[in-house]
Design a protein around this motif. Structure first.
Motif, PDB file in Angstrom:
ATOM      1  N   LYS A   1      18.983 -60.844  18.712  1.00  0.00           N
ATOM      2  CA  LYS A   1      20.373 -61.232  18.995  1.00  0.00           C
ATOM      3  C   LYS A   1      21.317 -60.859  17.858  1.00  0.00           C
ATOM      4  O   LYS A   1      22.412 -60.350  18.072  1.00  0.00           O
ATOM      5  CB  LYS A   1      20.430 -62.741  19.250  1.00  0.00           C
ATOM      6  CG  LYS A   1      20.402 -63.078  20.737  1.00  0.00           C
ATOM      7  CD  LYS A   1      21.595 -63.976  21.089  1.00  0.00           C
ATOM      8  CE  LYS A   1      21.939 -63.889  22.559  1.00  0.00           C
ATOM      9  NZ  LYS A   1      21.357 -64.999  23.309  1.00  0.00           N
TER      10      LYS A   1
ATOM     11  N   GLU B   1      22.986 -57.558  17.739  1.00  0.00           N
ATOM     12  CA  GLU B   1      24.064 -57.228  18.663  1.00  0.00           C
ATOM     13  C   GLU B   1      25.438 -57.528  18.088  1.00  0.00           C
ATOM     14  O   GLU B   1      26.421 -56.904  18.466  1.00  0.00           O
ATOM     15  CB  GLU B   1      23.871 -57.979  19.989  1.00  0.00           C
ATOM     16  CG  GLU B   1      22.743 -57.359  20.803  1.00  0.00           C
ATOM     17  CD  GLU B   1      22.264 -58.239  21.940  1.00  0.00           C
ATOM     18  OE1 GLU B   1      23.021 -59.147  22.328  1.00  0.00           O
ATOM     19  OE2 GLU B   1      21.137 -58.023  22.407  1.00  0.00           O
ATOM     20  N   ILE B   2      25.483 -58.516  17.182  1.00  0.00           N
ATOM     21  CA  ILE B   2      26.803 -58.822  16.621  1.00  0.00           C
ATOM     22  C   ILE B   2      27.135 -58.010  15.367  1.00  0.00           C
ATOM     23  O   ILE B   2      28.241 -58.022  14.878  1.00  0.00           O
ATOM     24  CB  ILE B   2      26.971 -60.344  16.319  1.00  0.00           C
ATOM     25  CG1 ILE B   2      25.858 -60.815  15.378  1.00  0.00           C
ATOM     26  CG2 ILE B   2      26.993 -61.146  17.615  1.00  0.00           C
ATOM     27  CD1 ILE B   2      26.132 -62.177  14.776  1.00  0.00           C
TER      28      ILE B   2
ATOM     29  N   LYS C   1      28.282 -54.911  13.392  1.00  0.00           N
ATOM     30  CA  LYS C   1      29.108 -53.743  13.757  1.00  0.00           C
ATOM     31  C   LYS C   1      28.503 -52.511  13.104  1.00  0.00           C
ATOM     32  O   LYS C   1      28.597 -52.326  11.901  1.00  0.00           O
ATOM     33  CB  LYS C   1      30.546 -53.956  13.281  1.00  0.00           C
ATOM     34  CG  LYS C   1      31.331 -54.911  14.177  1.00  0.00           C
ATOM     35  CD  LYS C   1      32.789 -54.971  13.744  1.00  0.00           C
ATOM     36  CE  LYS C   1      33.505 -53.669  14.125  1.00  0.00           C
ATOM     37  NZ  LYS C   1      34.892 -53.665  13.604  1.00  0.00           N
TER      38      LYS C   1
ATOM     39  N   GLU D   1      19.845 -48.305  19.996  1.00  0.00           N
ATOM     40  CA  GLU D   1      20.177 -49.141  21.152  1.00  0.00           C
ATOM     41  C   GLU D   1      18.933 -49.838  21.704  1.00  0.00           C
ATOM     42  O   GLU D   1      18.967 -51.017  22.029  1.00  0.00           O
ATOM     43  CB  GLU D   1      20.859 -48.301  22.236  1.00  0.00           C
ATOM     44  CG  GLU D   1      22.289 -47.929  21.832  1.00  0.00           C
ATOM     45  CD  GLU D   1      22.994 -47.009  22.833  1.00  0.00           C
ATOM     46  OE1 GLU D   1      24.227 -46.901  22.759  1.00  0.00           O
ATOM     47  OE2 GLU D   1      22.290 -46.387  23.673  1.00  0.00           O
TER      48      GLU D   1
ATOM     49  N   GLY E   1      18.056 -52.864  20.063  1.00  0.00           N
ATOM     50  CA  GLY E   1      18.964 -53.984  20.261  1.00  0.00           C
ATOM     51  C   GLY E   1      20.269 -53.905  19.492  1.00  0.00           C
ATOM     52  O   GLY E   1      21.015 -54.881  19.415  1.00  0.00           O
ATOM     53  N   VAL E   2      20.546 -52.752  18.923  1.00  0.00           N
ATOM     54  CA  VAL E   2      21.769 -52.614  18.131  1.00  0.00           C
ATOM     55  C   VAL E   2      22.899 -52.071  19.008  1.00  0.00           C
ATOM     56  O   VAL E   2      22.685 -51.176  19.818  1.00  0.00           O
ATOM     57  CB  VAL E   2      21.538 -51.641  16.942  1.00  0.00           C
ATOM     58  CG1 VAL E   2      22.790 -51.505  16.098  1.00  0.00           C
ATOM     59  CG2 VAL E   2      20.356 -52.093  16.108  1.00  0.00           C
ATOM     60  N   THR E   3      24.081 -52.651  18.856  1.00  0.00           N
ATOM     61  CA  THR E   3      25.247 -52.100  19.530  1.00  0.00           C
ATOM     62  C   THR E   3      25.854 -51.053  18.604  1.00  0.00           C
ATOM     63  O   THR E   3      26.204 -51.342  17.465  1.00  0.00           O
ATOM     64  CB  THR E   3      26.292 -53.191  19.804  1.00  0.00           C
ATOM     65  OG1 THR E   3      25.626 -54.259  20.497  1.00  0.00           O
ATOM     66  CG2 THR E   3      27.434 -52.668  20.652  1.00  0.00           C
TER      67      THR E   3
END
Lengths: 467, 251
Positions: B2, B5-6, B8, B33, B36-38
């Protein structure tokens, strides 16, 4: 002596890339040269790994040398005072020319016309042999490797292993020509014995010996010379006059510091725990004259430069050469300077920027040199910094400069970059001859990369932007 | 996962990868991705400035640096599939007007494998690659970013890229005679010193081929581009592949 050492032109005009290109015409020889030096790098690794405190030793040596450079003035005066008290005559030379004049005047006073010299990179830097020869004084280099290149009329190609570029068969031929050994002999033991007989005669007949200096101890006014052949000792012990020539950076504060430097020097140079002879010369024998010539030749100027001063920490072990993948595959002579390899490439431009502008580019900046260096000189960073200095002082060709300017312009304008990239890819795909030709140095021995349909940016626009 | 994901995260795709090896950039993006990385991709990015700087013209990189700062300010992490370009940014990104931003970026830029091992702390990965692979230690990543221990030092060994490759199912990592010798690419060196550059490359290739490598991988596509040029000229069946492509395989 039948070969004139002057026959090798020190002011050779070819640059490193051109000379390296020639060296690479004989690929098996390049392989042999590379493997020989890599073997020595491996020996160094094994020797270093035997000391768990190796990295501490490097750090200590580096700090001692930093201290020396920060207090060089006082240490030099302390050394001079102590050396004089020991009965040594101390001379100061601001330039190579002055150094040569001083040495010549000492020799002239004795009336001697043949001198023996043990290994000294400083006298190579000053071209002392040529200077003396043109004034009627013959210098016999007594280090075996140096004698070999001297007979061949070449400068050394390596600071520790002067004839590392010579094969034993070739040395056999050379000796047959100059020392009268039978033809076709390549047995190292036989050849060494022949050299020994030849050099013994010279030692016995020479009354003046020149040596280099590995370390000069400020505290005691003594100098230390490291050799494997004992030739410095033999020369000095048999001579009425001893002249020791040293760069001013060779000072160490105290005798106890030798415990660090002597352990590092031979291990870094050849993988030996210590050189066979570490000879201390503190005062002349009874009836002997002893001189020390302290040489600046650009060192003070170097000391004043933050970016380049710590090159003066060098103890001339040659480890950076043995590890350098470029040196191993281009040979020492391609550097057209007395000191080859990475360390030579950062020292030479300080003496003559124009003449040595090519040397800082004879590197991939891989960084191996800086990490093998026993005194932690940031060699590869200095190579990078020299490039900046050379570019700012206009020592880089106009075509290259124009190309770089154009590239910098395109790369700072995203739209232009996208267009230029697409254009280049289109050309390479549809008219491959524009790059696949002999004018493109990449293509000479390598294929160009395949050209993709679109750039990543293009792919991203198509596949991700719409989502 | 999780937390990732936050964060940057922006990817920096070196210019020559963008133009000639888009598959490496795609693999980098997909890999991050899948972990789990944005990931953001600032679209106006071009180059880190290294080609100019290594040729002696760092003073011409000011506008390129400004562009880099505009593109990459405000991210927590900047990740790039190139040790060499990352090292250049870390050592040489400066700005006469935005030095604070430059300093910030210099601290936040990561080479891909160190980002995986140190930030994401990847300890296992389900990638699959059933081949014999030789790992080329690109110098700037190895000695500059310290991604792997260098053979010059008397110090314990480690290798971030190797630790990742060892997690890949089916991958057999070969040994080499010279585990960290430079390939000879060296930026403009590859054309300015063509003979030595090619000889260095040929020798690297020979070491990998001797131990039966089907693929040569590395953190830097520039080394691989050079080695690929030599392999292709030799008509060798051995291929080059960026480490991002291996790690993204079968995920």
């Amino acid at each position: 002596m039948s070969t004139d050492p002057n026959s090798f032109n020190h002011s050779t005009t070819s640059d490193h890339a051109t000379l390296a290109d020639k060296f690479n015409l004989d690929e098996p020889r390049v392989d042999w040269h590379d493997k020989t030096l890599w073997f020595i790098r491996n020996k160094r690794d094994k020797a270093a790994w035997q000391l768990p405190e190796w990295e501490q030793l490097r750090e200590s040596a580096s700090q001692i040398k930093n201290n020396v450079l920060s207090n060089l003035h006082s240490y030099l005066l302390q050394f001079e005072k102590n050396a004089q008290q020991n009965g040594i005559t101390v001379h100061w030379a601001a330039t190579a020319e002055e150094h040569n004049k001083i040495v010549h005047s000492i020799i002239q006073k004795t009336g001697i016309s043949q001198v023996v010299k043990s290994k000294s990179m400083l006298t190579e830097e000053c071209h002392l042999n040529e200077y003396l020869l043109t004034r009627g004084i013959e210098v016999i280099d007594t280090d075996l490797g140096e004698r070999i290149v001297q007979l061949a009329g070449e400068p050394p190609s390596h600071i520790v292993l002067p004839c590392i570029h010579w094969k034993k068969e070739e040395i056999g031929e050379l000796f047959s020509k100059h020392l009268g050994t039978p033809e076709g002999i390549s047995d190292p033991q036989f050849l060494t014995a022949a050299a020994r007989i030849h050099l013994r005669q010279r030692f016995m007949s020479s009354r003046l010996a020149i040596t280099g200096v590995n370390f000069a101890v400020a505290e005691t006014g003594e100098i230390v010379v490291c050799t494997n052949e004992g030739n410095a000792d033999l020369g000095v012990q048999l001579a009425d006059v001893h002249i020791a020539c040293m760069g001013i950076e060779k000072i160490i504060p105290q005798r106890k510091h030798l415990a660090i430097f002597l352990r590092l020097l031979a291990r870094s140079a050849t993988g030996q725990p210590i050189t066979t002879y570490s000879s201390h010369f503190q005062r002349p024998r009874k009836g002997q004259e002893m001189h020390i010539v302290l040489v600046d030749n650009g060192r003070s100027e170097r000391l004043g430069s933050n970016d380049f001063r710590n090159a003066l920490k060098c103890i001339r072990c040659g480890a950076c050469m043995n590890t350098c993948p470029v040196y191993r595959r281009s040979g020492g002579h391609s550097y057209h300077y007395a000191i080859a390899g990475p360390i030579g490439a950062i020292l030479a431009p300080g003496l003559d920027m124009k003449k040595h502008a090519d040397l800082p580019f004879a590197s991939t900046l891989c960084g191996s040199c800086s990490h093998v260096c026993p005194v932690k000189i940031d060699i590869h960073d200095q190579l990078y910094k020299w490039r900046q200095v050379l570019a700012k002082n206009n020592y880089i060709g106009r075509t290259k400069k124009a190309g770089i300017k154009g590239m910098a312009f395109i790369l700072s304008h995203p739209k232009l970059y996208t267009l230029a990239g697409a254009g280049a890819r289109w050309l390479m795909k549809h008219i491959p001859f524009v790059v696949n030709n002999k004018l493109n140095p990449w293509y000479k021995q390598r294929e160009m990369p395949d050209v993709p349909q679109q750039s990543f940016n293009g792919w991203y626009q198509q596949n991700r932007k719409s989502k | 996962m999780k937390d990732f994901e936050i964060m940057k995260v922006a990817i920096f795709i070196p210019c020559y990868i963008d133009q000639f090896y888009p598959q490496v950039a795609i693999a980098t993006l997909e890999l991050l991705e899948k972990l789990g990385v944005t990931v953001s991709y600032p679209e106006k990015q071009t180059c880190c400035g290294q080609p100019m700087a290594n040729a002696g013209f760092e003073h011409l990189t000011e506008s390129g640096n400004t562009l880099f700062i505009e593109n990459f300010s405000g991210y927590d992490y900047i990740v790039s599939p190139s040790g060499s370009c990352v090292l250049h940014i870390k050592d040489h990104l400066h700005s006469s007007v935005k030095e604070q931003e430059a300093i910030s970026i210099r601290a936040k830029v990561y080479e891909l494998t160190e980002f995986l091992t140190d930030v994401l702390q990847v300890r296992n990965i389900t990638s699959k690659f059933y081949h014999k692979v030789g790992l080329h230690q690109s110098c700037h990543g190895q000695r500059g970013l310290k991604l792997s221990q260098m053979s010059e030092l008397v110090a314990p060994g480690f290798s971030k890229p190797e630790s990742l490759l060892r997690m890949v199912e089916g991958l057999e990592l070969i040994a080499l005679d010279r585990k960290d010798e430079c390939c000879g690419f060296g930026g403009t060196f590859c054309v300015g010193e063509e003979a030595v550059s090619v000889k260095m490359g040929k020798d690297r290739v020979a070491d990998h081929l001797h131990y039966g490598a089907e693929f040569i991988t590395a953190n830097d596509m520039s080394c691989l581009m050079h080695l690929e040029g030599i392999l292709k000229r030799q008509k060798s069946p051995t291929k080059v592949i960026h480490i991002a492509e291996i790690l993204n395989a079968g995920l």
